[in-house]
Write a protein that holds these residues in place. Structure first.
Motif, PDB file in Angstrom:
ATOM      1  N   MET A  94       0.807  -1.216   0.000  1.00 14.71           N
ATOM      2  CA  MET A  94       0.000   0.000   0.000  1.00 14.71           C
ATOM      3  C   MET A  94       0.843   1.271   0.000  1.00 14.71           C
ATOM      4  SD  MET A  94      -2.904  -0.851  -0.417  1.00 14.71           S
ATOM      5  CE  MET A  94      -4.460  -1.470   0.037  1.00 14.71           C
ATOM      6  N   LEU A  95       2.114   1.172   0.340  1.00 18.33           N
ATOM      7  CA  LEU A  95       2.976   2.351   0.261  1.00 18.33           C
ATOM      8  C   LEU A  95       3.300   2.691  -1.188  1.00 18.33           C
ATOM      9  CD1 LEU A  95       5.387   1.563   3.202  1.00 18.33           C
ATOM     10  CD2 LEU A  95       3.546   3.234   3.157  1.00 18.33           C
ATOM     11  N   THR A 121     -13.514   2.242   1.659  1.00 11.91           N
ATOM     12  CA  THR A 121     -12.929   2.426   2.979  1.00 11.91           C
ATOM     13  C   THR A 121     -11.467   2.837   2.851  1.00 11.91           C
ATOM     14  OG1 THR A 121     -12.313   0.099   3.116  1.00 11.91           O
ATOM     15  CG2 THR A 121     -14.435   0.723   4.049  1.00 11.91           C
ATOM     16  N   PHE A 122     -11.012   3.578   3.848  1.00 10.47           N
ATOM     17  CA  PHE A 122      -9.626   4.002   3.874  1.00 10.47           C
ATOM     18  C   PHE A 122      -8.722   2.852   4.266  1.00 10.47           C
ATOM     19  CE2 PHE A 122     -11.474   8.245   4.675  1.00 10.47           C
ATOM     20  CZ  PHE A 122     -10.795   8.934   3.685  1.00 10.47           C
ATOM     21  N   ALA A 123      -7.489   2.890   3.801  1.00  7.43           N
ATOM     22  CA  ALA A 123      -6.482   1.958   4.295  1.00  7.43           C
ATOM     23  C   ALA A 123      -6.064   2.448   5.678  1.00  7.43           C
ATOM     24  CB  ALA A 123      -5.285   1.927   3.361  1.00  7.43           C
ATOM     25  N   PRO A 124      -6.096   1.592   6.696  1.00  4.25           N
ATOM     26  CA  PRO A 124      -5.781   2.054   8.041  1.00  4.25           C
ATOM     27  C   PRO A 124      -4.334   2.500   8.189  1.00  4.25           C
ATOM     28  CG  PRO A 124      -6.113  -0.321   7.999  1.00  4.25           C
ATOM     29  CD  PRO A 124      -6.437   0.186   6.648  1.00  4.25           C
ATOM     30  N   ALA A 125      -4.103   3.394   9.133  1.00  2.27           N
ATOM     31  CA  ALA A 125      -2.762   3.897   9.387  1.00  2.27           C
ATOM     32  C   ALA A 125      -1.964   2.850  10.157  1.00  2.27           C
ATOM     33  CB  ALA A 125      -2.832   5.186  10.190  1.00  2.27           C
ATOM     34  N   ASN A 126      -0.647   2.927  10.005  1.00  4.95           N
ATOM     35  CA  ASN A 126       0.228   1.987  10.684  1.00  4.95           C
ATOM     36  C   ASN A 126       1.537   2.684  10.969  1.00  4.95           C
ATOM     37  OD1 ASN A 126       1.416  -0.426  11.620  1.00  4.95           O
ATOM     38  ND2 ASN A 126       0.138  -1.582  10.179  1.00  4.95           N
ATOM     39  N   PHE A 127       2.328   2.134  11.892  1.00  6.11           N
ATOM     40  CA  PHE A 127       3.580   2.745  12.277  1.00  6.11           C
ATOM     41  C   PHE A 127       4.798   2.025  11.717  1.00  6.11           C
ATOM     42  CE2 PHE A 127       0.655   4.141  15.613  1.00  6.11           C
ATOM     43  CZ  PHE A 127       0.826   5.511  15.480  1.00  6.11           C
ATOM     44  N   GLN A 128       4.602   0.865  11.107  1.00  4.04           N
ATOM     45  CA  GLN A 128       5.716   0.116  10.550  1.00  4.04           C
ATOM     46  C   GLN A 128       5.421  -0.225   9.099  1.00  4.04           C
ATOM     47  OE1 GLN A 128       6.399  -3.248  13.046  1.00  4.04           O
ATOM     48  NE2 GLN A 128       7.229  -2.014  14.714  1.00  4.04           N
ATOM     49  N   ARG A 129       6.489  -0.375   8.312  1.00  2.00           N
ATOM     50  CA  ARG A 129       6.338  -0.661   6.895  1.00  2.00           C
ATOM     51  C   ARG A 129       5.653  -2.006   6.652  1.00  2.00           C
ATOM     52  NH1 ARG A 129       9.024   2.851   3.761  1.00  2.00           N
ATOM     53  NH2 ARG A 129       9.185   1.516   1.941  1.00  2.00           N
ATOM     54  N   LYS A 130       5.931  -2.992   7.496  1.00  2.00           N
ATOM     55  CA  LYS A 130       5.336  -4.321   7.321  1.00  2.00           C
ATOM     56  C   LYS A 130       3.813  -4.263   7.406  1.00  2.00           C
ATOM     57  CE  LYS A 130       8.540  -6.320  10.128  1.00  2.00           C
ATOM     58  NZ  LYS A 130       8.927  -7.259  11.152  1.00  2.00           N
ATOM     59  N   GLY A 131       3.291  -3.324   8.165  1.00  2.00           N
ATOM     60  CA  GLY A 131       1.846  -3.206   8.315  1.00  2.00           C
ATOM     61  C   GLY A 131       1.146  -2.698   7.072  1.00  2.00           C
ATOM     62  N   PHE A 132       1.895  -2.141   6.128  1.00  4.09           N
ATOM     63  CA  PHE A 132       1.304  -1.630   4.896  1.00  4.09           C
ATOM     64  C   PHE A 132       1.348  -2.645   3.757  1.00  4.09           C
ATOM     65  CE2 PHE A 132       2.307   2.405   7.012  1.00  4.09           C
ATOM     66  CZ  PHE A 132       1.070   3.001   6.916  1.00  4.09           C
ATOM     67  N   ILE A 133       1.941  -3.789   3.989  1.00  2.00           N
ATOM     68  CA  ILE A 133       1.961  -4.837   2.974  1.00  2.00           C
ATOM     69  C   ILE A 133       0.853  -5.816   3.323  1.00  2.00           C
ATOM     70  CG2 ILE A 133       3.298  -6.677   1.915  1.00  2.00           C
ATOM     71  CD1 ILE A 133       5.797  -5.017   2.588  1.00  2.00           C
ATOM     72  N   TYR A 134      -0.204  -5.804   2.532  1.00  2.00           N
ATOM     73  CA  TYR A 134      -1.374  -6.628   2.796  1.00  2.00           C
ATOM     74  C   TYR A 134      -1.238  -7.939   2.033  1.00  2.00           C
ATOM     75  CZ  TYR A 134      -3.626  -2.537   4.791  1.00  2.00           C
ATOM     76  OH  TYR A 134      -3.930  -1.460   5.574  1.00  2.00           O
ATOM     77  N   GLY A 135      -1.340  -9.032   2.770  1.00  2.00           N
ATOM     78  CA  GLY A 135      -1.287 -10.354   2.166  1.00  2.00           C
ATOM     79  C   GLY A 135      -2.665 -10.831   1.772  1.00  2.00           C
ATOM     80  N   LYS A 136      -2.688 -12.042   1.257  1.00  2.00           N
ATOM     81  CA  LYS A 136      -3.936 -12.636   0.794  1.00  2.00           C
ATOM     82  C   LYS A 136      -4.936 -12.788   1.943  1.00  2.00           C
ATOM     83  CE  LYS A 136      -5.394 -16.808  -1.572  1.00  2.00           C
ATOM     84  NZ  LYS A 136      -4.931 -18.036  -2.194  1.00  2.00           N
ATOM     85  N   ASP A 137      -4.448 -13.121   3.131  1.00  2.00           N
ATOM     86  CA  ASP A 137      -5.338 -13.288   4.285  1.00  2.00           C
ATOM     87  C   ASP A 137      -6.002 -11.968   4.677  1.00  2.00           C
ATOM     88  OD1 ASP A 137      -4.526 -15.910   4.336  1.00  2.00           O
ATOM     89  OD2 ASP A 137      -2.965 -15.545   5.835  1.00  2.00           O
ATOM     90  N   ASP A 138      -5.279 -10.849   4.515  1.00  2.00           N
ATOM     91  CA  ASP A 138      -5.825  -9.539   4.859  1.00  2.00           C
ATOM     92  C   ASP A 138      -6.829  -9.051   3.821  1.00  2.00           C
ATOM     93  OD1 ASP A 138      -4.041  -9.471   7.028  1.00  2.00           O
ATOM     94  OD2 ASP A 138      -2.469  -8.622   5.746  1.00  2.00           O
TER      95      ASP A 138
END
Length: 169
Positions: free
Chosen positions: A117-118, A140-157
């Motif tokens: 998402m980055l 819907t908005f993509a939720p905010a996060n504090f780490q780069r890993k949180g912006f990479i959405y996998g298939k489960d997400d």
């Protein structure tokens, strides 16, 4: 005396008038602008209580869709990854194991599906390129996060929960 540079020098300064020395006209102009802004509509929105209207073509968070029977629609064709100008989609295809073919419509599936998402520019080309309508962008908005890993959405997400699994619970 001549200047050493090519800059334009002020020729003369005229003396300030009485009104200009008192600064009253400038103060009144500033107060007038301030009073005009007091009676205008506020530009800010109190977010949780009131929602701001969005454009009808707003594109938000990505979702991987399922078909009517709860099966994944994505067949790992890779067209969404090719169509993405920001190269935000990463996909690995895999084939179904023997004996699983009767459970699924297609013989291939996305073993790994990730969206960074980055990098995503929310253009919607992935949605347009998908022949199976497997991916679409929600409102819907993509939720905010504090780490780069949180912006990479996998298939489960990204995958919508199975409606049949909800019924059995």
């Amino acid at each position: 005396m001549q200047a050493l540079t090519n800059r334009v020098q002020p020729v003369d300064r005229r003396p300030l008038t009485l009104w200009e020395r008192m600064y009253l006209p400038a103060i009144f102009k500033g107060m007038l602008i301030t009073f005009k802004h007091i009676f205008q509509k506020k530009a800010t929105v109190s977010y949780p209580e009131e929602k701001r209207p969005f454009s009808p073509v707003f594109r938000g968070l990505h979702i991987l869709n399922r078909d009517e029977e709860g099966r994944e629609r994505c067949t790992a064709c890779g067209l969404c990854a090719v169509a993405c100008p920001a190269e935000a989609i990463t996909m690995e295809a895999a084939e179904r194991k023997p004996g699983e073919e009767h459970l699924y419509r297609e013989e291939k599936y996305a073993a790994r599906y990730e969206i960074n998402m980055l990098r995503c520019i929310f253009c919607g080309f992935c949605e347009e390129a998908c022949p199976k309508d497997a991916i679409y962008l929600t409102e819907t908005f993509a939720p905010a996060n504090f780490q780069r890993k949180g912006f990479i959405y996998g298939k489960d997400d990204l995958l919508i929960p199975d409606p049949k699994a909800k019924q059995t619970v």
